[in-house]
Design a protein around this motif. Structure first.
Motif, short mmCIF file in Angstrom:
data_model
loop_
_atom_site.label_atom_id
_atom_site.label_comp_id
_atom_site.label_asym_id
_atom_site.label_seq_id
_atom_site.Cartn_x
_atom_site.Cartn_y
_atom_site.Cartn_z
N LYS A 20 0.85 -1.19 0.00
CA LYS A 20 0.00 0.00 0.00
C LYS A 20 0.89 1.24 0.00
N GLY A 21 0.40 2.29 -0.63
CA GLY A 21 1.16 3.54 -0.65
C GLY A 21 0.27 4.69 -1.03
N GLY A 22 0.72 5.88 -0.71
CA GLY A 22 -0.05 7.06 -1.05
C GLY A 22 0.73 8.33 -0.79
N ALA A 23 0.21 9.43 -1.32
CA ALA A 23 0.87 10.72 -1.14
C ALA A 23 -0.16 11.84 -1.19
N MET A 24 0.17 12.93 -0.52
CA MET A 24 -0.66 14.14 -0.55
C MET A 24 0.24 15.33 -0.86
N TYR A 25 -0.28 16.21 -1.72
CA TYR A 25 0.48 17.38 -2.12
C TYR A 25 -0.35 18.63 -1.85
N ASP A 26 0.23 19.56 -1.08
CA ASP A 26 -0.45 20.81 -0.76
C ASP A 26 -0.23 21.80 -1.90
N VAL A 27 -1.26 22.01 -2.70
CA VAL A 27 -1.15 22.94 -3.83
C VAL A 27 -0.98 24.37 -3.32
N ASN A 28 -1.81 24.74 -2.36
CA ASN A 28 -1.68 26.03 -1.68
C ASN A 28 -2.29 25.90 -0.29
N ASP A 29 -2.56 27.00 0.35
CA ASP A 29 -3.08 26.95 1.71
C ASP A 29 -4.50 26.38 1.78
N ASN A 30 -5.20 26.35 0.66
CA ASN A 30 -6.60 25.91 0.65
C ASN A 30 -6.83 24.56 -0.02
N ILE A 31 -5.95 24.17 -0.92
CA ILE A 31 -6.19 22.99 -1.73
C ILE A 31 -5.05 21.98 -1.56
N SER A 32 -5.41 20.74 -1.39
CA SER A 32 -4.43 19.65 -1.39
C SER A 32 -4.99 18.50 -2.21
N ALA A 33 -4.12 17.83 -2.94
CA ALA A 33 -4.50 16.69 -3.77
C ALA A 33 -3.84 15.44 -3.22
N ALA A 91 -7.99 8.68 -6.00
CA ALA A 91 -7.43 10.02 -6.15
C ALA A 91 -8.49 11.04 -5.78
N GLY A 92 -8.05 12.14 -5.19
CA GLY A 92 -9.03 13.13 -4.78
C GLY A 92 -8.41 14.46 -4.44
N VAL A 93 -9.26 15.36 -3.95
CA VAL A 93 -8.82 16.70 -3.62
C VAL A 93 -9.54 17.16 -2.35
N ASN A 94 -8.84 17.91 -1.52
CA ASN A 94 -9.40 18.55 -0.34
C ASN A 94 -9.38 20.06 -0.53
N TYR A 95 -10.47 20.69 -0.12
CA TYR A 95 -10.53 22.16 -0.21
C TYR A 95 -11.02 22.70 1.13
N ARG A 96 -10.31 23.66 1.65
CA ARG A 96 -10.69 24.25 2.92
C ARG A 96 -10.50 25.76 2.84
N ALA A 97 -11.52 26.48 3.24
CA ALA A 97 -11.46 27.95 3.25
C ALA A 97 -12.35 28.45 4.37
N MET A 110 -15.40 26.42 6.00
CA MET A 110 -15.96 25.45 5.08
C MET A 110 -14.88 24.48 4.60
N ALA A 111 -15.26 23.21 4.45
CA ALA A 111 -14.32 22.19 3.97
C ALA A 111 -15.07 21.23 3.05
N VAL A 112 -14.42 20.83 1.95
CA VAL A 112 -15.00 19.91 0.99
C VAL A 112 -13.94 18.89 0.58
N LYS A 113 -14.36 17.63 0.47
CA LYS A 113 -13.46 16.57 0.02
C LYS A 113 -14.17 15.79 -1.07
N ALA A 114 -13.47 15.51 -2.17
CA ALA A 114 -14.02 14.72 -3.27
C ALA A 114 -12.98 13.70 -3.72
N ASN A 115 -13.42 12.49 -4.04
CA ASN A 115 -12.49 11.46 -4.49
C ASN A 115 -13.16 10.52 -5.46
N TYR A 116 -12.32 9.90 -6.28
CA TYR A 116 -12.75 8.90 -7.24
C TYR A 116 -11.94 7.63 -6.99
#
Length: 248
Positions: A56-69, A106-112, A115-121
């Motif tokens: 098993k493996g995985g990674a998360m990348y912080d695009v900016n202060d609000n979005i991470s993939a 795979a998915g994305v997290n959004y926080r502002a 409010m917070a939203v998470k979506a994945n496929y």
């Protein structure tokens, strides 16, 4: 008797906007069955231990202060349970196969603000699944129950999941989630039909037409909405709405 031995190792990495992890494991399992009633205390041994591995493996990348993939994967082998190796009548499966899971997500997290939203496929393949199905025939003096031991069952699962929350005020919070799945059998399967009657146990091998059938026992679509009211610390009032669909 179940003799089990396992090893695993895991590691994680974090640097700047990147967080990653991985693990690998190995296990070995052996089954022994002793029947005190019909085989004169004979010990039935399946034989060689069954070995499995997983990654098993995985990674998360912080695009900016609000979005991470994020993305992760899994390759997992699951040994058959004892009921699918040594049957309750003492017979032993000749070559039980490990069940296999192959999963990608795979998915994305959004926080502002509040409010917070998470979506994945996700896509998951369940390969060489073993199933035991009981069939009540209604025949005989007490109503016989036959058994089907299915092997080589393959399933494909994919879908989208979304969830979110919003703290509108100190007193009011809203939550919601939605999921849409597409889960179906991929290919047919072979099964041994064991009938138990006055003449004894009769085993017949059939091919079962599963290809394209939907996976049942769990809804493939769902929606949940909720609201929480906190009029004073220590007191919460909550309302929930759940909707399900495509439950085969």
């Amino acid at each position: 008797t179940v003799d089990w031995l396992g090893f695993f190792g895991q590691a994680s990495y974090s640097s700047g906007p990147i967080n990653a992890y991985g693990m690998a494991g190995f296990s070995s399992i052996a089954y022994t069955y002793q029947d005190h009633f019909t085989v004169a205390d004979a010990v039935i041994d399946h034989g060689d231990p069954i070995t499995t591995m997983q990654f098993k493996g995985g990674a998360m990348y912080d695009v900016n202060d609000n979005i991470s993939a994020f993305a992760n994967f899994g390759l997992v082998e699951k040994p058959p349970i004892m009921d699918n190796v040594i049957y309750f009548d003492g017979t032993v499966a000749s070559d039980p196969a490990n069940e296999k899971f192959q999963s990608i997500e795979a998915g994305v997290n959004y926080r502002a603000g509040n409010m917070a939203v998470k979506a994945n496929y996700y896509i998951t393949d369940w390969i060489d699944r073993n199933l035991t199905k009981a069939v009540t025939t209604g025949q005989g003096s007490s109503g016989d129950t036959d058994l089907i031991y299915l092997t080589g069952v393959n399933q494909k699962h994919s879908g989208i999941e979304v969830e979110g929350q919003a703290q509108l005020t100190d007193m009011i919070r809203l939550d919601g989630s939605a999921s849409i799945g597409n889960w179906f059998f991929d290919g047919d399967a072979v099964g041994n039909y064991k009938s138990y009657g006055e003449e004894g146990t009769v085993t017949t091998t059939y091919e079962y037409a599963l290809d394209g059938l939907y996976v049942g026992d769990m809804p493939q679509q769902g929606l949940a909405l909720g609201g929480t009211l906190t009029p004073t610390p220590g007191l919460k009032l909550q309302a929930l709405f759940n909707w399900y669909n495509r439950n085969f």
